[in-house]
Write a protein that holds these residues in place. Structure first.
Motif, short mmCIF file in Angstrom:
data_model
loop_
_atom_site.label_atom_id
_atom_site.label_comp_id
_atom_site.label_asym_id
_atom_site.label_seq_id
_atom_site.Cartn_x
_atom_site.Cartn_y
_atom_site.Cartn_z
N TYR A 11 0.84 -1.20 0.00
CA TYR A 11 0.00 0.00 0.00
C TYR A 11 0.87 1.26 0.00
O TYR A 11 0.67 2.18 -0.79
CB TYR A 11 -0.89 -0.06 1.23
N LEU A 12 1.90 1.26 0.89
CA LEU A 12 2.78 2.43 0.95
C LEU A 12 3.51 2.64 -0.38
O LEU A 12 3.67 3.77 -0.85
CB LEU A 12 3.80 2.28 2.08
N LEU A 13 3.98 1.54 -0.98
CA LEU A 13 4.70 1.66 -2.25
C LEU A 13 3.77 2.19 -3.35
O LEU A 13 4.17 2.99 -4.19
CB LEU A 13 5.31 0.32 -2.65
N LEU A 14 2.54 1.72 -3.29
CA LEU A 14 1.55 2.20 -4.26
C LEU A 14 1.36 3.72 -4.11
O LEU A 14 1.30 4.45 -5.10
CB LEU A 14 0.23 1.47 -4.00
N ILE A 15 1.27 4.17 -2.86
CA ILE A 15 1.11 5.60 -2.63
C ILE A 15 2.35 6.35 -3.11
O ILE A 15 2.26 7.42 -3.71
CB ILE A 15 0.89 5.88 -1.12
N ALA A 16 3.53 5.75 -2.84
CA ALA A 16 4.76 6.45 -3.20
C ALA A 16 4.96 6.48 -4.72
O ALA A 16 5.42 7.49 -5.25
CB ALA A 16 5.95 5.77 -2.52
N PHE A 17 4.61 5.41 -5.40
CA PHE A 17 5.00 5.33 -6.82
C PHE A 17 3.84 5.40 -7.81
O PHE A 17 4.06 5.62 -8.98
CB PHE A 17 5.80 4.05 -7.07
N ASN A 18 2.61 5.13 -7.35
CA ASN A 18 1.53 5.15 -8.34
C ASN A 18 0.27 5.83 -7.80
O ASN A 18 -0.78 5.20 -7.65
CB ASN A 18 1.24 3.73 -8.82
N LYS A 19 0.38 7.11 -7.52
CA LYS A 19 -0.79 7.84 -7.02
C LYS A 19 -1.93 7.87 -8.02
O LYS A 19 -3.09 7.74 -7.63
CB LYS A 19 -0.38 9.25 -6.61
N PRO A 20 -1.64 8.04 -9.33
CA PRO A 20 -2.75 8.09 -10.30
C PRO A 20 -3.63 6.84 -10.25
O PRO A 20 -4.85 6.93 -10.36
CB PRO A 20 -2.04 8.20 -11.66
N PHE A 21 -2.99 5.67 -10.02
CA PHE A 21 -3.78 4.44 -9.93
C PHE A 21 -4.78 4.53 -8.78
O PHE A 21 -5.95 4.19 -8.92
CB PHE A 21 -2.85 3.24 -9.73
N LEU A 22 -4.30 5.03 -7.62
CA LEU A 22 -5.18 5.13 -6.46
C LEU A 22 -6.27 6.18 -6.67
O LEU A 22 -7.32 6.13 -6.05
CB LEU A 22 -4.37 5.44 -5.21
N ALA A 23 -5.99 7.14 -7.53
CA ALA A 23 -6.97 8.20 -7.77
C ALA A 23 -8.02 7.79 -8.81
O ALA A 23 -8.95 8.55 -9.08
CB ALA A 23 -6.26 9.47 -8.21
N THR A 24 -7.87 6.58 -9.37
CA THR A 24 -8.86 6.10 -10.35
C THR A 24 -10.25 6.13 -9.73
O THR A 24 -10.47 5.69 -8.61
CB THR A 24 -8.55 4.62 -10.72
N LEU A 25 -11.21 6.65 -10.51
CA LEU A 25 -12.58 6.68 -9.99
C LEU A 25 -13.25 5.35 -10.27
O LEU A 25 -13.23 4.85 -11.38
CB LEU A 25 -13.36 7.80 -10.68
N ILE A 26 -13.87 4.78 -9.21
CA ILE A 26 -14.60 3.55 -9.47
C ILE A 26 -16.10 3.83 -9.54
O ILE A 26 -16.87 3.02 -10.03
CB ILE A 26 -14.31 2.45 -8.42
N SER A 27 -16.51 4.95 -8.99
CA SER A 27 -17.86 5.42 -9.31
C SER A 27 -17.74 6.94 -9.30
O SER A 27 -16.63 7.46 -9.18
CB SER A 27 -18.89 4.92 -8.30
N GLU A 28 -18.83 7.64 -9.39
CA GLU A 28 -18.75 9.08 -9.66
C GLU A 28 -17.86 9.84 -8.68
O GLU A 28 -17.03 10.63 -9.08
CB GLU A 28 -20.16 9.67 -9.67
N ASN A 29 -18.04 9.55 -7.39
CA ASN A 29 -17.25 10.29 -6.40
C ASN A 29 -16.53 9.36 -5.44
O ASN A 29 -16.45 9.62 -4.25
CB ASN A 29 -18.16 11.24 -5.62
#
Lengths: 520, 100
Positions: free
Chosen positions: B38-56
């Motif tokens: 999870y931490l590595l994802l935050i450090a290296f791939n923020k756009p992935f985590l910002a993907t919208l899975i529904s409107e908001n």
């Protein structure tokens, strides 16, 4: 969606409800202390509540010990001002608990008596281990205590509009009274009551907040995103340097498993099975609590507004967000209630810290170093009580000394020492047959000293606090370096000169570690 | 004391200890993997985590809450295992000790 007008806050005005609630809390807990005092004569009663606490009760008390005002107000504030980033912090505080369960809780309960040093010293030489473990424990406790006292003084003077000095003195005296007269039994019940109040209070804030959004958190997130941009719903700038992230993550996760006041609680239950259950219960409540603070943070962001929370940008911590939200959603009486809960939270946490400091001084230092392990019950309790008074006075002095200072880094430092000094010694002594006295001793010393030195050289202290141009050590938290360093020192010193008796005892102690035979 | 030594050398006891650590170290590694992943994802791939899975709703929110839930689940699994399997074997060994 109708948004509430920016409120005229009554925070800081004398509120009848908050004062009444505060006196009610102190009154009830003092009655409990009086009841507990009659049952607190022997060392086992003073340090470990006579091992009479059930697994469920201890789970609540562990949660009470761990959920500080800093995490309640601080994390809610962080979410309110920065959005998602606050959750990253909460998760770091939670994930250490499963590790306590898998690695520490049962062997700790079976092998030890009152402090975690009991476990490390079990098959090694008493004196050096007790001295080193006391250094590790006391420095963890002291830094944690400074952060709590300074936070407490600031917070209470703000909420109740009393003088900082008086606030610190009140906290110091009341918490010392719990520990001094009621020992672990009173401290445990203070934690339990505080945990119920905090969880209950936070649940009510969340329900009141969600009532504005048809009880649908997604609607709350939607309004937050509309007002402040979609970026509040995903990780922002909080973690920009991956090494910083890993280092902090390591300190939070493994530090939890090395906090002396948390470890001490496992001796209050009758056996390893109850110890196990208490971690499960604690993990449940703490996780639930962090989910609540996440929603409280977003609630404050939307219903109070970033501008009001940060007082026009002057308060970057957002510490008042949860209280402001309580007022907006529940009125000034409810604010009074939540303010009193925050006060109770502070009292309970510092009481737990003080008790664990007192037991380190009396059990580890006085009995096992100065008295060479010969304990006389009455004498030991007397020393523990004197240590409590000493620590009470010390915590008041530290609170006054560090008034107005930025001490937020001290929580990180406490976790880093816990992770780098206490945790490696504990885990190596449980798992590694070849571990020796020298290895344990130098590992604890190395972890403590490297944590302190590296934090002084870090950007937080060297650059921001001391005003130097650039930091010598690049990371904000030292754990990424200090923990492996301490482990390495422990392993190297153990391999240089093996300790035969310790290896033989390691085999023998297994019967106690795994079957609980002979456990106290 | 001699009885204790017999137990320490018994296969039953040694399997118990081995099993205990294989369960808890496996769970520990999974927890470390989840959290540091999870931490590595935050450090290296923020756009992935910002993907919208529904409107908001971003992916980051269910993932974050999922970690909290996984911490609950894993402590639950351990307690379940320890209460049923581990404790039973301990009782068996202790009974044998008392019979002798």
């Amino acid at each position: 969606m109708i948004l509430l007008d920016s409120p005229i806050s009554t925070i800081g005005q004398t509120s009848f409800v908050s004062i009444a609630m505060f006196f009610l809390f102190v009154g009830i807990t003092m009655l409990i202390t009086y009841w507990a005092a009659k049952k607190t004569k022997t060392t086992s009663e003073f340090y470990a509540a006579g091992r009479s606490i059930t697994g469920f009760q201890n789970g609540l008390a562990l949660a009470g010990d761990y959920m500080s005002a800093a995490s309640f107000l601080g994390i809610a504030g962080m979410v309110a001002l920065r959005g998602y980033d606050g959750l990253i912090y909460s998760i770091g505080f939670l994930v250490g608990w499963p590790l306590i369960m898998f690695l520490i809780a049962e062997p700790l309960r079976n092998l030890g008596k009152y402090t975690f040093a009991d476990v490390v010293a079990f098959r090694l030489k008493q004196r050096p281990i007790r001295i080193a473990a006391s250094i590790g424990s006391l420095s963890t406790i002291t830094f944690y205590l400074i952060a709590q006292m300074v936070g407490a003084g600031g917070l209470i003077s703000k909420i109740f509009s009393i003088d900082y000095t008086i606030a610190v003195i009140i906290v110091g005296i009341v918490m010392s009274a719990y520990v001094l007269f009621g020992g672990m039994l009173a401290t445990t019940w203070v934690q339990i009551i505080k945990a119920i109040l905090l969880l209950g209070g936070a649940t009510i804030i969340v329900l009141l907040t969600l009532s504005h959004f048809h009880f649908n958190p997604l609607e709350l997130f939607a309004v937050a995103a509309n007002q402040n941009g979609l970026e509040v719903l995903s990780p922002g700038s909080y973690i920009s340097n991956p090494w910083d992230a890993l280092s902090l993550g390591m300190a939070l996760m493994l530090g939890t498993a090395g906090l002396p006041h948390i470890l001490m609680r496992f001796y209050t239950v009758p056996d390893a099975k109850a110890a196990r259950k208490s971690v499960f219960v604690a993990t449940g409540f703490i996780g639930y609590f962090y989910i609540l603070t996440f929603i409280i943070g977003f609630g404050a962001m939307v219903l109070v507004g970033k501008e009001t929370i940060s007082v026009g940008g002057t308060d970057t911590s957002g510490n008042m967000a949860a209280l402001m939200l309580a007022e907006v959603t529940g009125g000034s009486a409810f604010l009074g209630f939540i303010a009193a809960v925050a006060f109770a939270t502070i009292l309970a946490v510092v009481a737990g810290l003080t008790l664990s400091g007192a037991s380190t001084i009396s059990h580890d230092l006085y009995v096992n170093v100065f008295q060479k392990g010969i304990s006389n019950e009455a004498g030991e309790v007397k020393v523990a009580k004197r240590a409590t008074i000493g620590l009470g006075i010390l915590s008041i002095c530290l609170g006054l000394l560090f008034k107005g200072q930025n001490v937020a880094f001290m929580v990180g430092l406490a976790f880093s020492i816990a992770a780098s000094a206490n945790f490696p010694a504990l885990i190596l002594s449980i798992l590694w047959k070849q571990f020796t006295t020298k290895g344990a001793y130098w590992s604890i010393i190395a972890g403590t000293i490297s944590s302190i030195v590296l934090i002084i050289l870090s950007p937080t202290v060297w650059k921001d606090l001391l005003g130097n141009e650039a930091a010598i050590f690049p990371l904000k938290n030292p754990a990424l370096v200090s923990l492996p360093f301490s482990l390495l020192v422990g392993v190297i010193f153990s391999l240089i000169k093996p300790e035969k008796e310790a290896q033989e005892l390691f085999e023998k102690e297994k019967i106690r570690t795994y079957l609980g035979i002979g456990a106290e | 004391m001699k009885k204790h030594e017999e137990i320490l050398n018994s296969e039953e006891f040694q399997t118990l200890v081995k099993k205990r650590w294989s369960v808890s170290l496996t769970l520990t590694l999974i927890m470390l993997g989840i959290y540091f992943g999870y931490l590595l994802l935050i450090a290296f791939n923020k756009p992935f985590l910002a993907t919208l899975i529904s409107e908001n709703l971003t992916l980051a929110i269910p993932i974050g809450l999922g970690i909290i839930v996984s911490a609950w689940a894993m402590t639950g699994i351990y307690v379940y295992w320890a209460n049923n399997r581990y404790d039973n074997t301990v009782t068996e060994i202790k009974n044998k000790l008392n019979q002798k």
